[in-house]
Design a protein around this motif. Structure first.
Motif, PDB file in Angstrom:
ATOM      1  N   MET A 120      -4.630  -2.826   1.348  1.00 13.63           N
ATOM      2  CA  MET A 120      -3.459  -2.321   2.043  1.00 13.63           C
ATOM      3  C   MET A 120      -3.653  -2.491   3.561  1.00 13.63           C
ATOM      4  O   MET A 120      -4.774  -2.613   4.045  1.00 13.63           O
ATOM      5  N   ILE A 121      -2.557  -2.426   4.276  1.00 10.15           N
ATOM      6  CA  ILE A 121      -2.613  -2.671   5.714  1.00 10.15           C
ATOM      7  C   ILE A 121      -3.465  -1.633   6.439  1.00 10.15           C
ATOM      8  O   ILE A 121      -4.184  -1.962   7.386  1.00 10.15           O
ATOM      9  N   GLY A 122      -3.437  -0.388   5.984  1.00  9.14           N
ATOM     10  CA  GLY A 122      -4.262   0.652   6.609  1.00  9.14           C
ATOM     11  C   GLY A 122      -5.738   0.373   6.428  1.00  9.14           C
ATOM     12  O   GLY A 122      -6.545   0.593   7.345  1.00  9.14           O
ATOM     13  N   PHE A 150       2.389  -7.444  14.192  1.00 10.33           N
ATOM     14  CA  PHE A 150       2.743  -8.370  15.265  1.00 10.33           C
ATOM     15  C   PHE A 150       2.146  -9.744  15.000  1.00 10.33           C
ATOM     16  O   PHE A 150       2.844 -10.760  15.104  1.00 10.33           O
ATOM     17  N   TYR A 151       0.856  -9.792  14.653  1.00  5.23           N
ATOM     18  CA  TYR A 151       0.210 -11.076  14.370  1.00  5.23           C
ATOM     19  C   TYR A 151       0.874 -11.786  13.205  1.00  5.23           C
ATOM     20  O   TYR A 151       0.999 -13.011  13.201  1.00  5.23           O
ATOM     21  N   MET A 203      -1.324 -14.473  11.663  1.00  6.13           N
ATOM     22  CA  MET A 203      -1.771 -14.039  10.338  1.00  6.13           C
ATOM     23  C   MET A 203      -0.704 -14.480   9.349  1.00  6.13           C
ATOM     24  O   MET A 203       0.484 -14.436   9.657  1.00  6.13           O
ATOM     25  N   PRO A 204      -1.121 -14.884   8.153  1.00  4.66           N
ATOM     26  CA  PRO A 204      -0.111 -15.243   7.147  1.00  4.66           C
ATOM     27  C   PRO A 204       0.642 -13.998   6.689  1.00  4.66           C
ATOM     28  O   PRO A 204       0.132 -12.877   6.791  1.00  4.66           O
ATOM     29  N   GLU A 205       1.856 -14.202   6.207  1.00  2.00           N
ATOM     30  CA  GLU A 205       2.607 -13.089   5.630  1.00  2.00           C
ATOM     31  C   GLU A 205       1.782 -12.513   4.491  1.00  2.00           C
ATOM     32  O   GLU A 205       1.229 -13.250   3.673  1.00  2.00           O
ATOM     33  N   ALA A 206       1.689 -11.211   4.455  1.00  2.00           N
ATOM     34  CA  ALA A 206       0.886 -10.550   3.431  1.00  2.00           C
ATOM     35  C   ALA A 206       1.556 -10.658   2.066  1.00  2.00           C
ATOM     36  O   ALA A 206       2.786 -10.658   1.961  1.00  2.00           O
ATOM     37  N   GLY A 222       5.907  -2.672  -5.245  1.00  2.00           N
ATOM     38  CA  GLY A 222       6.473  -1.592  -4.437  1.00  2.00           C
ATOM     39  C   GLY A 222       6.700  -1.980  -2.989  1.00  2.00           C
ATOM     40  O   GLY A 222       7.129  -1.164  -2.185  1.00  2.00           O
ATOM     41  N   GLY A 223       6.375  -3.217  -2.626  1.00  2.00           N
ATOM     42  CA  GLY A 223       6.609  -3.700  -1.268  1.00  2.00           C
ATOM     43  C   GLY A 223       5.475  -3.458  -0.297  1.00  2.00           C
ATOM     44  O   GLY A 223       5.601  -3.750   0.889  1.00  2.00           O
ATOM     45  N   ARG A 224       4.350  -2.947  -0.775  1.00  2.00           N
ATOM     46  CA  ARG A 224       3.219  -2.695   0.125  1.00  2.00           C
ATOM     47  C   ARG A 224       2.434  -3.979   0.349  1.00  2.00           C
ATOM     48  O   ARG A 224       2.206  -4.752  -0.571  1.00  2.00           O
ATOM     49  N   ARG A 225       1.996  -4.165   1.611  1.00  2.00           N
ATOM     50  CA  ARG A 225       1.205  -5.348   1.952  1.00  2.00           C
ATOM     51  C   ARG A 225      -0.198  -5.219   1.362  1.00  2.00           C
ATOM     52  O   ARG A 225      -0.806  -4.161   1.432  1.00  2.00           O
ATOM     53  N   THR A 226      -0.716  -6.346   0.857  1.00  2.00           N
ATOM     54  CA  THR A 226      -2.101  -6.368   0.378  1.00  2.00           C
ATOM     55  C   THR A 226      -2.815  -7.550   1.020  1.00  2.00           C
ATOM     56  O   THR A 226      -2.207  -8.575   1.323  1.00  2.00           O
ATOM     57  N   TYR A 227      -4.105  -7.373   1.233  1.00  2.00           N
ATOM     58  CA  TYR A 227      -4.907  -8.383   1.924  1.00  2.00           C
ATOM     59  C   TYR A 227      -6.211  -8.594   1.183  1.00  2.00           C
ATOM     60  O   TYR A 227      -6.751  -7.685   0.575  1.00  2.00           O
TER      61      TYR A 227
END
Length: 132
Positions: free
Chosen positions: A1-3, A18-19, A25-28, A33-38
């Motif tokens: 997750m982004i956090g 911003f990046y 940075m590539p789109e996550a 549920g729409g949460r970004r994962t990395y």
């Protein structure tokens, strides 16, 4: 997750967004549920970006370095050229900063109090040559 990415890299969440927005940075990947994962690749790339920014590289220089790294078999001459140009810029800024330090040091040593109309600091700042 982004956090989690933010904590692992010491980067603010807004900075990560911003990046992503400017393409550093590539789109996550998003969960249902729409949460970004990395993944680890994004952790490494964000670490690279942070370190490059700490060294003073511009966004465009970083963008170029990332693009160059996309082809690991490519000769690294272009990356070296970017770093050499950046180093020359850093050395130029150091030279200007030393000149500013010396001028300010002279001005503060000349300050012996008194009235503002006769202030050596104000006079020195007014008459300092500009660097550009």
């Amino acid at each position: 997750m982004i956090g989690d990415l933010a904590k692992r890299t010491g980067t603010k969440v807004n900075t990560i967004r911003f990046y992503e927005g400017i393409g550093l940075m590539p789109e996550a990947v998003r969960t249902s549920g729409g949460r970004r994962t990395y993944g680890e690749a994004e952790v490494r790339q964000l670490g690279f970006i942070r370190h490059a920014r700490e060294l003073g590289f511009s966004v465009e220089e970083i963008r170029s370095l990332i693009a160059l790294s996309a082809n690991p078999d490519r000769d690294c001459h272009e990356a070296g050229a970017i770093a050499r140009r950046h180093l020359a810029s850093v050395e130029d800024r150091i030279t200007r900063l030393i000149a500013m330090r010396d001028a300010l040091s002279d001005a503060t040593r000349a300050c012996d109090g008194g009235k503002m109309a006769d202030c050596r600091v104000m006079e020195a700042i007014t008459t300092l040559p500009t660097s550009r």
